[in-house]
Design an enzyme around this catalytic site. Structure first.
Site, PDB file in Angstrom:
ATOM      1  N   GLY A  62       9.224  -5.701   9.787  1.00  0.00           N
ATOM      2  CA  GLY A  62       8.081  -6.614   9.739  1.00  0.00           C
ATOM      3  C   GLY A  62       6.778  -5.853   9.618  1.00  0.00           C
ATOM      4  O   GLY A  62       6.688  -4.679   9.969  1.00  0.00           O
ATOM      5  N   GLY A  82       2.691  -6.479  10.460  1.00  0.00           N
ATOM      6  CA  GLY A  82       1.735  -7.402  11.066  1.00  0.00           C
ATOM      7  C   GLY A  82       0.320  -6.980  10.771  1.00  0.00           C
ATOM      8  O   GLY A  82       0.096  -6.085   9.960  1.00  0.00           O
ATOM      9  N   GLY A 112      -0.121  -3.226  12.063  1.00  0.00           N
ATOM     10  CA  GLY A 112       0.813  -2.149  11.803  1.00  0.00           C
ATOM     11  C   GLY A 112       2.163  -2.664  11.386  1.00  0.00           C
ATOM     12  O   GLY A 112       2.292  -3.818  10.976  1.00  0.00           O
ATOM     13  N   SER A 113       3.171  -1.806  11.495  1.00  0.00           N
ATOM     14  CA  SER A 113       4.495  -2.152  11.006  1.00  0.00           C
ATOM     15  C   SER A 113       5.505  -2.046  12.138  1.00  0.00           C
ATOM     16  O   SER A 113       5.330  -1.262  13.064  1.00  0.00           O
ATOM     17  CB  SER A 113       4.912  -1.188   9.904  1.00  0.00           C
ATOM     18  OG  SER A 113       3.857  -1.055   8.982  1.00  0.00           O
ATOM     19  N   LYS A 152       6.876  -0.611  17.173  1.00  0.00           N
ATOM     20  CA  LYS A 152       5.693  -1.102  16.476  1.00  0.00           C
ATOM     21  C   LYS A 152       4.716   0.051  16.325  1.00  0.00           C
ATOM     22  O   LYS A 152       4.208   0.576  17.319  1.00  0.00           O
ATOM     23  CB  LYS A 152       5.056  -2.228  17.271  1.00  0.00           C
ATOM     24  CG  LYS A 152       3.788  -2.770  16.677  1.00  0.00           C
ATOM     25  CD  LYS A 152       3.389  -4.015  17.417  1.00  0.00           C
ATOM     26  CE  LYS A 152       2.001  -4.483  17.051  1.00  0.00           C
ATOM     27  NZ  LYS A 152       1.630  -5.633  17.870  1.00  0.00           N
ATOM     28  N   ASP A 212      -2.265 -15.249  19.319  1.00  0.00           N
ATOM     29  CA  ASP A 212      -1.640 -15.195  17.999  1.00  0.00           C
ATOM     30  C   ASP A 212      -0.215 -15.732  18.075  1.00  0.00           C
ATOM     31  O   ASP A 212       0.718 -15.118  17.587  1.00  0.00           O
ATOM     32  CB  ASP A 212      -1.659 -13.759  17.463  1.00  0.00           C
ATOM     33  CG  ASP A 212      -1.386 -13.713  15.954  1.00  0.00           C
ATOM     34  OD1 ASP A 212      -1.477 -14.773  15.300  1.00  0.00           O
ATOM     35  OD2 ASP A 212      -1.076 -12.632  15.435  1.00  0.00           O
TER      36      ASP A 212
END
Ligand SMILES: *[C@@H]1O[C@H](CO)[C@@H](O)[C@H](O)[C@H]1NC(C)=O
Ligand SMILES: *[C@@H]1O[C@H](CO)[C@@H](O)[C@H](O)[C@H]1NC(C)=O
Ligand SMILES: *[C@@H]1O[C@H](CO)[C@@H](O)[C@H](O)[C@H]1NC(C)=O
Ligand SMILES: *[C@@H]1O[C@H](CO)[C@@H](O)[C@H](O)[C@H]1NC(C)=O
Length: 966
Positions: free
Chosen positions: A664, A666, A669-670, A686, A791
């Protein structure tokens, strides 16, 4: 509550108006037809109609051995050739398409197939030149209405309510020159209101409400000479409303919940028969509120029969006109949420004038700018039948006149959020019908008199944030209906009366249904009565910040519904009970009791911080007798000797952060999946992209959040890594437990690499909603400082092996200052700075820069709706002002079945036996979920539920689902 009463009034009136008319229409069925057709054609048409119905038997005794004129629902002309003149089969549970053969019943005058399950298009009925009454409401009809009705020039009554019709309202509708009633509400109609040319003098009843109509209201519409009921509410109509209202016969006018602006005409003499007027904007889920402004004209007092007025949630300014006092029939007056003012005696004159309205039963002035050195004495002269009086959130100060006690029919009195002072002793005991009394956030002084025990209907008592003193009266124990009691933030002293909970342990408690007691932040002393264990429905008990002492009664462990027990900052002594709620550190808070022999938990966290937290989770999980959800081993290995994770470890675990391990990406970051070789466990990593503005901050805020919080539905973080990478750049990462079932988004939208997924059943959806509500309730209400997630969306909801949901990604979470006045009450806690994801962001974020718990509540509501209807809030069907919540709101409750996820429809059907959809318990659960979601997405933050309430509701829904499917 307030609103529903109004729409009920409208509905009631609507019925009164239409009934006589209906009778009229049914009377004309017997005239002769001049057609030369043999009636065999009618037989053929009826058989064709029956053939397309899936379940004709039982409901229809149509057999060819008897003449069709004897069949049920069929009425024929009384003389040969006995043509079919009426077909009436309402509410027979018929399922199927409506055969277009009905278009061949050329003598038909009345066709009533309402309240069945007919699907497909409206049949072409253009040949039916005698058709007078067409009722197809309450079905599942689709498509548009363009072609179906052309040439039905005799049509007088058309009711297509509550279907799935779309497209525009055809301009050809104008050619139906005898139309008297047209009801198209609760469909998906778009486009504008066709401008009426020619003769509209026949129209008496028009309802287009609950569609997606847009554009302006044509002038002609507000000038129909015979119109009695005009409902255009709950659309996307915009622009200024026509200035001239010329409807001499109008009884009800509802323009509420649109995007309209303008003013109420100064001259209302041409609508003098008006009984109900609504321009409100405060129904659930509306994102484009009406914004009427200007003064409320004096002429509002002219229509002599005006009974209900709802102008709430607009921008009306100036004084409230005294002329309202002329309205002898006035029973409902909602002026809440405007900018109405009254600064001096003259400005308050309206209150005296309203004393003439002897039928006034509900009256709201909440959230305006009413000012005064006290509530004028004239309040006493309001109708003795007044049941609701709401003056919350104004600028009222001074005392409440004691004679207010004469309003003895009151069921709700809300004076909260003002600066009122003085005592309540003289008046409160007289209002014996009160169910809700809200005096919160004022400066009331003095004691709560024993006479409060007379209010035996009381369910909600909010006295928090005042300066009440003295003892809590024993007589409160008389109030057996009590659900919520909030006495926090006062100066109550003495001990907690044993009378609240009954005198004998193990009996039914006095507060038999109570679910929340707050007495925190007072100066109470003495013990907790052991009889508190009688209060079986209690979910929340907050006695913190008092001087209570003695042991913590072990029997409190019997309170099985407890989700929060806060006894912190008292002088309790002795050992902490071990069972029940006490085993759950997320429920019980005991800090600040130096005499208690305490858990490790309270001591360790502050000293060792985050690392010890992992150990603690291990300890607490191990304590549980039931099998822990997550493998202990994992926590053990991290808890005991957590290997410092280096950049190298992480690079190795993720194949050098290879694309194939990317799960994923976001905002900051990743996220990679990986396997830590040393610890032999799967993790999600993350990695923060520090080039993105705020990413660094996001890392810190997430660490900060994770350091202090712990809950079984928050994504477990194993550790953090802040170091430099191979090229010498800063590197920051968080390492989470890997969630094998991925995120909710992929489950809802069935897109995991094209592989067909197992479907998410209703019980799983209910359980996921429960989990996330619990997690948010914990963040908002149970942490030292409320934490806003900011979020919430399906990609941040992760599912473990057993499909338990975990809330992840605290990248933009922000804690809130605990001094914020509203904490713990229904209003919002808020803090600065905001981000979030389009579709899930609360509307108020467009206007203000504070993030708040209410914003999370909104996002939660959106996610819940998404889980139910299976559509993203960003779906292309939601545009032009229609949001996911307004869409659902429009279909609630009658049409909800047709908009829910197709798989849920199937599931609900499985439970429909002989009964109708509405009696189906499982379907009721879906409806309840929708109701909660809508209460979360209210456009006004303060009207939303808080997460604690949401969580309680969802637990109840889960319970009834389980009961229904046992
Ligand atoms: C069908 O039902 C109607 C109403 O129940 C009844 O009046 C009629 O006689 C029945 N006809 C036959 C053929 O059974
Ligand atoms: C309706 O009537 C027309 C002409 O009488 C015929 O051709 C047609 O098949 C009929 N339609 C149905 C569905 O019975
Ligand atoms: C329109 O049809 C619906 C569904 O059958 C019904 O509930 C409603 O009362 C009808 N409206 C009028 C005004 O007759
Ligand atoms: C409109 O209808 C009324 C009543 O049916 C009739 O008297 C009048 O002449 C009509 N007006 C027009 C412009 O057709």
């Amino acid at each position: 509550m307030f609103l529903m009463c109004h729409s009920m009034l409208l509905a009631k009136l609507a019925l009164l108006i239409v009934l006589p008319f209906l009778l009229l229409c049914y009377g004309v069925g017997n005239a002769h037809s001049s057609t030369v057709h043999d009636n065999r054609n009618d037989l053929r048409s009826l058989l064709d109609f029956k053939q397309r119905i899936c379940n004709p038997f039982g409901a229809m005794n149509w057999t060819t051995s008897t003449h069709f004129c004897r069949w049920n629902g069929v009425v024929c002309s009384s003389t040969p050739p006995y043509r079919v003149t009426e077909l009436n089969l309402p509410g027979k549970n018929l399922d199927g398409n409506i055969s277009s053969a009905l278009g061949n019943l050329t003598s038909l005058r009345t066709l009533d197939l309402s309240d069945n399950r007919f699907r497909g298009p409206i049949p072409i009925l253009g040949k039916l030149q005698h058709l007078n009454t067409l009722s197809l409401g309450g079905n599942l009809l689709q498509g548009d209405i363009t072609e179906a009705l052309t040439n039905c020039s005799k049509l007088a009554f058309l009711n297509l309510t509550s279907n799935n019709l779309n497209g525009v309202i055809p301009a050809k509708i104008r050619s139906l020159s005898n139309l008297e009633t047209i009801i198209l509400d609760s469909n998906h109609l778009t486009g504008g209101i066709p401008v009426a040319q020619g003769n509209i003098t026949t129209l008496q009843f028009l309802s287009f409400s609950q569609n997606q109509l847009n554009g302006r209201i044509p002038h002609e519409v507000m000038r129909m000479p015979n119109i009695t009921c005009l409902y255009l509410n709950q659309n996307n109509l915009s622009g200024e409303i026509p200035e001239v209202w010329q409807m001499p016969n109008i009884l009800e006018l509802d323009l509420s919940v649109n995007n309209l602006s303008g003013r109420i005409p100064q001259d209302l003499s041409n609508v003098s028969s008006l009984q109900a007027l609504s321009l409100a904007a405060n129904m659930l889920g509306n994102t484009l509120p009406n914004h009427f402004d200007g003064h409320i004209p004096v002429s509002i007092g002219n229509p002599p029969c005006l009974e209900a007025i709802d102008l709430s949630n607009n921008y009306f300014t100036g004084q409230i006109p005294n002329s309202l006092g002329n309205l002898a029939e006035l029973s409902y007056l909602n002026l809440g949420r405007n900018m109405l003012q009254s600064t001096d005696n003259e400005g308050w004159e309206f209150l005296r004038a309203l004393g003439n309205c002897s039928s006034l039963t509900e009256f709201s002035l909440s959230s305006n700018k009413l000012q005064g050195a006290s509530i004028p004495n004239s309040v006493v002269n309001l109708s003795t039948s007044l049941t609701r009086l709401l003056m919350s959130d104004n600028i009222l100060s001074g005392i409440v006149p004691p004679s207010i006690g004469k309003l003895s029919a009151l069921i709700q009195l809300s004076l909260d959020q003002n600066n009122l002072t003085g005592t309540v002793e003289e008046w409160v005991g007289n209002m014996t019908k009160l169910e809700r009394l809200n005096l919160q956030s004022n400066s009331f002084v003095g004691t709560i008199p024993p006479s409060i025990g007379h209010l035996t209907q009381l369910t909600h008592l909010f006295l928090a944030e005042n300066q009440f003193t003295g003892f809590i009266p024993n007589s409160l124990g008389n109030l057996k209906q009590m659900l919520t009691l909030d006495l926090s933030y006062n100066n109550f002293q003495g001990s907690i009366p044993v009378e609240l909970s009954g005198e004998i342990p193990d009996t039914m408690g006095q507060f038999q249904q109570i679910y929340a007691i707050r007495m925190d932040q007072n100066v109470l002393k003495g013990n907790i009565p052991i009889t508190f264990s009688n209060l079986k429905s209690l979910t929340k008990l907050n006695l913190s910040h008092n001087n209570l002492s003695g042991p913590v009664p072990a029997c409190l462990k019997d309170l099985e519904s407890l989700t929060k027990l806060d006894l912190s900052f008292n002088n309790f002594q002795g050992e902490i009970p071990r069972d029940g709620a006490f085993n759950n550190a997320t429920i019980v808070s005991l800090s600040g009791n130096p005499g208690l022999i305490n858990y490790l938990i309270e001591i360790l966290v502050p000293i060792f911080g985050f690392m010890s937290l992992i150990m603690l989770i291990y300890i607490t999980i191990h304590r549980k007798k039931h099998a822990p959800r997550r493998p202990d081993l994992l926590l053990l290995s991290f808890g005991k000797k957590f290997p410092r994770v280096t950049y190298k470890d992480l690079a190795h675990a993720t194949g050098n952060f290879s694309e194939s391990n990317l799960i994923g990406r976001g905002g900051c970051g990743s996220v990679y999946r990986g396997k830590l070789t040393q610890a032999k466990i799967k993790v999600a990593i993350k990695v923060f992209n520090l080039e993105i503005k705020f990413a660094d901050k996001s890392f810190i805020s997430e660490c900060e959040a994770l350091r202090t919080i712990r809950h079984r539905n928050l994504l477990p973080t194993l550790t953090a890594c802040s170091t430099i990478d191979n090229s010498g750049n800063d590197f920051k990462a968080l390492i989470y437990e890997f969630m094998p079932n991925g995120n909710l988004d992929t489950w809802l939208h069935n897109k995991r690499g094209g592989v067909a997924l197992k479907l998410l059943g209703l019980p799983q959806r209910i359980s996921i909603a429960n989990d996330i509500a619990d997690a948010l309730a914990y963040l908002h209400h149970d942490c030292a400082r409320p934490i806003v997630h900011c979020d919430l969306k399906p990609t941040n909801i992760l599912l473990d092996d057993d499909m338990n949901a975990n809330l992840g990604d605290f990248g933009i979470a922000s804690p809130i200052d605990s001094r914020s006045k509203a904490v713990g009450h229904s209003a919002c806690s808020s803090s600065l700075a905001v981000m979030g994801t389009i579709g899930y962001i609360a509307p108020e974020y467009a206007q203000i820069v504070h993030s708040s718990t209410c914003g999370d509540v909104y996002s939660f509501g959106v996610v819940l709706l998404e889980m139910i209807i299976g559509k993203r809030p960003t779906d292309s069907m939601f545009d032009g002002g229609l949001s996911i919540n307004s869409f659902v709101e429009r279909n609630f409750p009658d049409q909800v079945f047709h908009i829910i996820d197709i798989h849920l429809q199937e599931e609900c059907k499985g439970f429909i036996k002989a009964t109708s959809v509405t009696e189906n318990k499982v379907y009721q659960c879906v409806l309840s979920l929708v109701q909660v979601a809508l209460a979360c997405t209210h456009p006004f933050p303060r009207d939303r539920m808080n997460m604690r309430e949401v969580s309680i509701n969802l637990h109840a829904i889960r319970k009834s689902y389980v009961a229904a499917t046992k």
